[in-house]
Design an enzyme around this catalytic site. Structure first.
Site, PDB file in Angstrom:
ATOM      1  N   ASP A   1      -2.958  20.117   6.636  1.00  0.00           N
ATOM      2  CA  ASP A   1      -3.245  18.710   6.966  1.00  0.00           C
ATOM      3  C   ASP A   1      -2.033  18.134   7.698  1.00  0.00           C
ATOM      4  OD1 ASP A   1      -4.007  16.057   7.018  1.00  0.00           O
ATOM      5  OD2 ASP A   1      -3.647  15.703   4.887  1.00  0.00           O
TER       6      ASP A   1
ATOM      7  N   GLY B   1       4.376  13.220  11.500  1.00  0.00           N
ATOM      8  CA  GLY B   1       5.254  12.327  12.261  1.00  0.00           C
ATOM      9  C   GLY B   1       6.182  11.543  11.330  1.00  0.00           C
ATOM     10  N   ASP B   2       5.653  11.078  10.203  1.00  0.00           N
ATOM     11  CA  ASP B   2       6.481  10.315   9.260  1.00  0.00           C
ATOM     12  C   ASP B   2       7.568  11.208   8.653  1.00  0.00           C
ATOM     13  OD1 ASP B   2       5.058   8.005   9.703  1.00  0.00           O
ATOM     14  OD2 ASP B   2       3.658   8.360   8.059  1.00  0.00           O
TER      15      ASP B   2
ATOM     16  N   ASN C   1       4.910  10.197  19.679  1.00  0.00           N
ATOM     17  CA  ASN C   1       4.158  11.443  19.842  1.00  0.00           C
ATOM     18  C   ASN C   1       3.587  11.426  21.269  1.00  0.00           C
ATOM     19  OD1 ASN C   1       1.877   9.828  19.842  1.00  0.00           O
ATOM     20  ND2 ASN C   1       1.181  10.452  17.811  1.00  0.00           N
TER      21      ASN C   1
ATOM     22  N   MET D   1      -1.661   0.947   0.506  1.00  0.00           N
ATOM     23  CA  MET D   1      -2.430   1.858  -0.324  1.00  0.00           C
ATOM     24  C   MET D   1      -3.565   2.396   0.543  1.00  0.00           C
ATOM     25  SD  MET D   1      -2.569   3.345  -3.180  1.00  0.00           S
ATOM     26  CE  MET D   1      -1.977   2.560  -4.683  1.00  0.00           C
ATOM     27  N   ASP D   2      -3.667   3.720   0.623  1.00  0.00           N
ATOM     28  CA  ASP D   2      -4.773   4.340   1.348  1.00  0.00           C
ATOM     29  C   ASP D   2      -5.902   4.578   0.353  1.00  0.00           C
ATOM     30  OD1 ASP D   2      -3.032   4.383   3.452  1.00  0.00           O
ATOM     31  OD2 ASP D   2      -2.789   6.565   3.534  1.00  0.00           O
TER      32      ASP D   2
ATOM     33  N   SER E   1       0.506  21.028   3.181  1.00  0.00           N
ATOM     34  CA  SER E   1      -0.187  20.442   2.018  1.00  0.00           C
ATOM     35  C   SER E   1      -1.010  19.237   2.451  1.00  0.00           C
ATOM     36  CB  SER E   1       0.773  19.952   0.947  1.00  0.00           C
ATOM     37  OG  SER E   1       1.868  20.765   0.835  1.00  0.00           O
TER      38      SER E   1
END
Ligand code: ATP
Length: 287
Positions: free
Chosen positions: A230, A235-236, A183, A12-13, A269
């Protein structure tokens, strides 16, 4: 569509926006607070599921309220969560993020992600054997990553290793992955001084696109020009899309072209998961 299994983190962020950072010992008033589901594993699972793959998550959450919210969130995206088991007396993985206009400060507490152990992985040998593609990152213990690779190699299951967040990795791990997707920063750290893994590396280069080697030739696809909002989760999205496309039997080049387009759409987004596109959106963008 093919079967993709993600072995990885679920977090959870918790994001607080503030005008200034507190000094040591100081308490200040924040501007805004939001919680957003995250973790590289969960993000990549959502990306692949939105793109139509049949996705199963192998991971762990805590027995706190976040654990249920995170698991339900994945299930609502169509991800099979029957191998996401809560850990007793343990927190879910938490990213505490403080954001200001100038800077950000982040603490990631792995919590239940650290309980994705070798024994935990061993329970799911059959699942890994029956997957078309397995996708791994580095937010769970390295010995569990290594065990997953050993099982997949035994059953000839294709594995994509997204080496993020990067730290030096043993050759045993790098040599067992079929594809490695750093990356530019991760590439510098892991591969700058060696050509040994050149044929496995799919290098993501942000807005510049993607480059890789195939049959001895250097190849590249240019990035798409999009309205940047954003880049979190680009990458995900790339990794989830690559896995979805490869699992569907598409060629490496076709899959990279597809993933490059999906990742470009995702930067339009805010937030990691909210901008992840559907298969129709990617196909429309490519047509
Ligand atoms: P992040 O940490 O921001 O999620 P990353 O650092 O893991 O991303 P990048 O190489 O920055 O990985 O981005 C992954 C892929 O996303 C790129 O190869 C590209 O396909 C796409 N992408 C990222 N940024 C942009 C952009 N500004 N415009 C178009 N495509 C982008």
């Amino acid at each position: 569509m093919g079967n993709v299994t993600i072995v990885g983190s679920i977090n959870m962020d918790m994001v607080t926006s503030t005008a200034v950072f507190p000094k040591q010992g100081e308490t200040i008033k924040g501007e805004r607070f939001v919680t957003m589901p995250g973790g590289k594993g969960a993000n990549q699972a959502v990306a692949a599921a939105r793109l139509g793959a049949s996705v199963r998550m192998i991971g762990r959450v805590g027995d706190d309220p976040f654990g249920k919210i995170l698991t339900d969130g994945l299930a609502n995206e169509g991800v099979n969560v029957s191998n996401v088991e809560p850990v007793t007396d343990c927190s879910s993985g938490i990213a505490s993020i403080i954001l200001s206009d100038q800077d950000n400060r982040i603490i990631i507490t792995p919590g239940a992600n650290d309980e994705v152990t070798v024994d935990y992985i061993n329970q799911f040998e059959q699942v890994l054997a029956e997957s078309d593609v397995v996708l791994l990152q580095l937010e769970i213990p390295l010995d569990a990553v290594e065990r997953t690779l050993v099982i997949c190699q035994k059953h000839r299951t294709k594995v994509i290793l997204n080496p993020a967040p990067a730290y030096p990795l043993p050759d045993t791990v790098l040599s067992m992955a079929d594809y490695i997707t750093p990356n530019e920063t991760e590439y510098e750290l892991l591969f700058k001084d060696s050509n040994e893994y050149q044929e496995k590396i799919i290098l993501t280069e942000g807005e510049a696109g993607v480059s890789w080697h195939e049959a001895g030739k250097q190849k590249r696809v240019a990035g798409h020009s999009v309205q940047l909002v954003d880049t979190t989760g680009a990458g995900d999205t790339f990794n989830g899309a690559l896995a979805a496309s490869l699992s569907n039997g598409e060629s490496l080049e076709e899959s990279i072209v597809f993933a490059n387009a999906a990742a470009a759409l995702s930067v339009q987004s805010l937030g990691a998961q909210s901008g992840m596109p559907t298969r129709e959106e990617v196909q429309e963008h490519l047509s």
